[in-house]
Design an enzyme around this catalytic site. Structure first.
Site, PDB file in Angstrom:
ATOM      1  N   GLU A   5      -7.010 -10.203  -3.116  1.00 58.73           N
ATOM      2  CA  GLU A   5      -6.746 -11.262  -2.141  1.00 58.73           C
ATOM      3  C   GLU A   5      -7.806 -12.354  -2.157  1.00 58.73           C
ATOM      4  OE1 GLU A   5      -6.217  -9.042   1.484  1.00 58.73           O
ATOM      5  OE2 GLU A   5      -4.936  -7.637   0.403  1.00 58.73           O
ATOM      6  N   LYS A  43     -12.011  -9.026  -4.277  1.00 58.63           N
ATOM      7  CA  LYS A  43     -12.020  -8.294  -3.008  1.00 58.63           C
ATOM      8  C   LYS A  43     -11.741  -6.821  -3.227  1.00 58.63           C
ATOM      9  CE  LYS A  43      -9.835  -8.124   1.559  1.00 58.63           C
ATOM     10  NZ  LYS A  43      -8.735  -8.593   2.422  1.00 58.63           N
ATOM     11  N   ASP A  75       0.833  -1.210   0.000  1.00 51.44           N
ATOM     12  CA  ASP A  75       0.000   0.000   0.000  1.00 51.44           C
ATOM     13  C   ASP A  75       0.863   1.254   0.000  1.00 51.44           C
ATOM     14  OD1 ASP A  75      -1.398  -2.213   0.880  1.00 51.44           O
ATOM     15  OD2 ASP A  75      -2.389  -1.189   2.535  1.00 51.44           O
TER      16      ASP A  75
END
Length: 799
Positions: free
Chosen positions: A488, A592, A362
């Site tokens: 994910e 996701k 991230d």
């Protein structure tokens, strides 16, 4: 200013008025103050009531074993968890022997304010004790951006009706007990008494404690000093023990008088320095803070933030709550990265223990673009941290039978900490994400020194990873099999499009950097044969495409998977990972978080406009956004393909994820990537910022709900502003020389003279559908404005 979700709406602050004990867990995260080195959660000075106490030092952690039911070769053996270090925020007050506790007596007034321009958290409380004695308490705290080791608190008490005896206890407290909710696997496991006392000293108004972790062997020191101002004499006593240092001050204060205490705190840690060295470090830092004084620290903080907002501010006209949320996001991103220097930027920053305090990809893909274009020195420092972990990344690659550097999916010190290898070890894309951040930083700054000292090595070692991880098949295509992309809910797949495209960019950038710095390349044994192999792999990179559907599969075979039954999925069963087995998620077309859609953004030069529109629509119908990473990226691509109202909804979701507690877990800290997604949605979405190939390009557009967006950036030493209204965009150099860029594909040169260009219309057609029950909340700006705007507005200057 009318409140919504508990917070009052104002352009430059976050205010919560009134006392809500049940809301403390989430407000403590929102009201955290940090500088990237020290983080203080927004707990009350009196320490109780509280939700989750927290004081963090960036990079300071404890180790623990990672349990496996069945061990396997290459599984990480040790995890790392951020430690709640010595708490210096505590200042307890007793009013005629009655402790100020917001659960007892009555708080006739109480509000807390996080000021984005001052960089402080302040609080005003009027409290009546159970026996009717009334006091007014004002506090203000900061973590200094300019003096990295320093935090400070100003604490004032005024009797309101009569003369009162006041007793204040100011603490340094180590190993404070914490209750942790571990029902969610994403929540950090609680550590019980992780610190071992090694030294304590107290004299006059100052004290210092030194501790060491039991397993990781890290040593930290915390010190405090006080300036006490009162009209009459005081009695003071200080003492210390292994886990506690306490200054007790007793004073008689007449009605109309006041007791004022300024508490200076200093923190430092090291894996190598001795107890005397750390003690000296924090005592010296305290001396500097005392010399600067409270007013001096405030002035330095304001000047630092004035400079930051001059380069980073985003103005949004038409949605006051969104304006506040975007500035809240920018402020916390600054707090996470400003003085991190040689440490990571964690997924929660220093606002809570969520994700065990780990940094993920991230940082490079979401947070660093913000820092690169607003405070590039912080982006450089974050990349230097990655470089400092190169030996661990090389060791990990070697353990996996690969060349180069395999950076971890989650970590504090650079070692892989994920016990679930399909999501962790197999997520090799993180190495390409780091390379992409290096390339973006170099393009935006032209920092040749950084490239020579750090960047080239990062690029070449990650390129070596891809060259050894992938292979040429019998048709000559270069394949990267058995990897996990950003999504994910898919794992260990072949030829993930995002991963392959990012790897291709990595390979080409590494070859170019090695040619610019042949001496660096030679030092690492890179020769022309290896450079040619990288270029050949990039040229032959396999990017799957389905001709029948006209879309790219997220990874090879993804489009052949069965569809998830969204219509019959109980809304209470989101997020799906907490209610369904991973093996079922892995074999269905359920996403996701943005994966292929993230590729449309970051690798947009690899897709045609038509492909982007078809891909976006296809994956919108399959993305459930069980991750806070998703909305910001979906906002960017929705804006690019012309679904401006949908982009507006996603921008609001990203910006308000924490303020609205969308994922019901903000008690464990803020979501840095989602906060960065607010910047992405505004600047890369409605601003259309792209930097493919090092060329700065914009494609501005505005959703019908907003009247204007303006944002400021820095590029190659030039600070400039982009302003977007209904029909045109205005570019304006604020500081520095002329700048060449693209406006909707047209090459222009912008100067100090504002230049205006038209915005072409786009017909995007019908907006795409989302899975049943998973559409973003429709945002009605008119209703928002009506709800939050005061009847008699007060100007910012007049507040």
């Amino acid at each position: 200013m009318t409140e919504r979700h508990g917070y009052e709406c104002a352009p430059w602050e976050l205010r919560w008025r009134g006392m809500d004990v049940d809301a403390l867990q989430r407000t403590e995260s929102a009201f955290a103050v940090s500088n990237g080195h020290i983080g203080l959660r927004g707990t009350l000075e009196e320490a109780e009531p509280r939700g989750l106490p927290g004081t963090y030092l960036n990079g300071f952690y404890e180790q623990h074993e990672l349990p496996y039911a069945e061990a396997g070769y290459g599984y990480p053996e040790e995890g790392q968890t951020v430690v709640n270090v010595t708490d210096g925020k505590i200042i307890r007050l007793l009013v005629e022997d009655e402790p100020l506790d917001m659960r007892y007596g009555a708080a006739t007034a109480h509000d807390r304010v996080l000021d984005f321009r001052k960089g402080t958290l302040s609080r005003t409380t009027e409290w009546s004790s159970p026996t009717g004695r009334r006091v007014r308490v004002r506090t203000e705290r900061l973590v200094s951006f300019t003096q990295r080791a320093i935090a400070a608190i100003r604490y004032e008490v005024e009797p309101l009706d009569e003369d009162l005896q006041l007793v204040v206890q100011s603490d340094l407290l180590a190993n404070e007990p914490i209750e942790s909710d571990t029902s969610d696997p994403r929540v950090a496991a609680a550590l019980e008494s992780p610190l071992v006392g090694q030294f304590h000293r107290a004299s006059e108004y100052n004290a210092v404690l030194v501790h060491q972790t039991r397993r990781s062997g890290l040593r930290m020191a915390a010190a405090m000093d006080h300036k006490i101002e009162v009209d009459d004499g005081i009695r003071a006593r200080i003492h210390s023990e292994d886990d506690l240092a306490r200054l007790t001050v007793a004073v008689d204060v007449p009605k109309g008088g006041r007791l004022r205490i300024t508490k200076f705190l200093a923190y430092g840690w090291s894996a190598q320095r001795s107890v005397p060295a750390l003690r000296s470090q924090v005592e010296a830092a305290l001396a500097g803070a005392r010399q600067t004084g409270w007013k001096g620290l405030l002035a330095e903080q304001r000047q630092f933030l004035d400079d930051y907002w001059a380069t980073s501010d985003i103005e949004i006209d038409g949605d006051p709550e969104l304006q506040q949320a975007v500035r809240f996001a920018l402020f916390h991103i600054l707090q996470a990265g400003a003085r991190g220097e040689s440490r990571a930027i964690a997924g929660k920053g220093l606002t809570g223990p969520g994700y065990d305090g780990h940094a993920f990809w991230d940082t490079e893909s979401f947070v660093l673009p913000v820092l690169t274009y607003t405070i590039p020195d912080a982006a450089r420092d974050a990349l230097r941290w990655r470089h400092s972990t190169m030996d661990k990344a090389r060791e990990r690659a070697h353990q996996l039978g690969l060349r180069g550097a395999a950076f971890p999916w989650r970590s504090i010190n650079g070692a892989e900490c994920s016990a679930y290898w399909p999501a962790g070890t197999a997520a090799f894309h993180v190495s390409a994400d780091i390379a992409d951040a290096v390339l973006r930083y170099l393009n935006a700054t032209g920092d040749e020194e950084f490239e020579r000292d750090y960047g080239t090595e990062l690029l070449l070692e990650t390129a070596r990873l891809w060259a050894s991880l992938g292979h040429h098949d019998r048709h000559g295509a270069f394949r990267i099999d058995g990897v996990t992309g950003p999504d994910e809910y898919s794992a260990v797949a072949d030829n993930n499009v995002y991963t392959n495209l990012m790897a291709r960019r990595n390979l080409l950038a590494a070859a170019e950097s090695c040619e610019r710095h042949p001496d660096v390349a030679a030092r690492f044994g890179v020769d022309t044969v290896e450079l040619d192999s990288w270029r050949a792999a990039a040229a032959a990179m396999h990017v799957p495409y389905d001709e029948e559907l006209g879309v790219h599969p997220q990874s090879e075979g993804f489009l052949d998977h069965d569809e998830w039954d969204y219509a019959n999925t109980d809304p209470a069963h989101y997020p799906l990972l907490l209610h369904y087995p991973y093996f079922d998620l892995y074999r269905k077309q359920v996403v996701k978080q943005a994966d292929l859609v993230l590729a449309l953004h970051l690798c947009g030069d690899s897709f045609s406009p038509e492909e982007k529109a078809r891909n976006f629509a296809y994956y919108e119908a399959r993305t459930v956004r069980d991750s806070s990473l998703s909305a910001g990226t979906q906002a960017v691509v929705a804006a690019e393909v012309g679904h401006l109202e949908l982009a507006y909804d996603y921008l609001a979701e990203a910006a308000l994820t924490d303020l609205h507690d969308v994922h019901n877990n903000v008690r464990n800290g803020l979501h840095m990537a989602s906060l960065a997604g607010a910047w992405q949605g505004a600047v890369a979405g409605f601003g259309g910022l792209r930097d493919h190939g090092g060329t700065l390009a914009f494609a501005p557009k505005l959703p019908p709900q907003l009247n204007r967006i303006a944002f400021r950036l820095t590029f190659r030493g030039t600070r400039f502003q982009v302003e977007i209204d209904r029909d045109q965009a205005t570019y304006h150099v604020l500081d520095g020389g002329p700048l060449e860029l693209l406006h909707h594909g047209e090459r222009v040169t912008i100067t100090a003279e504002p230049q205006r260009f038209g915005i072409p219309k786009i017909d995007a057609g019908e907006p795409p559908k989302q899975p049943t029950g998973r559409a973003p909340t429709r945002r009605d700006a008119a209703k928002v404005r009506q709800y939050v705007e005061p009847a008699n507005p007060v100007t910012e200057e007049g507040r």
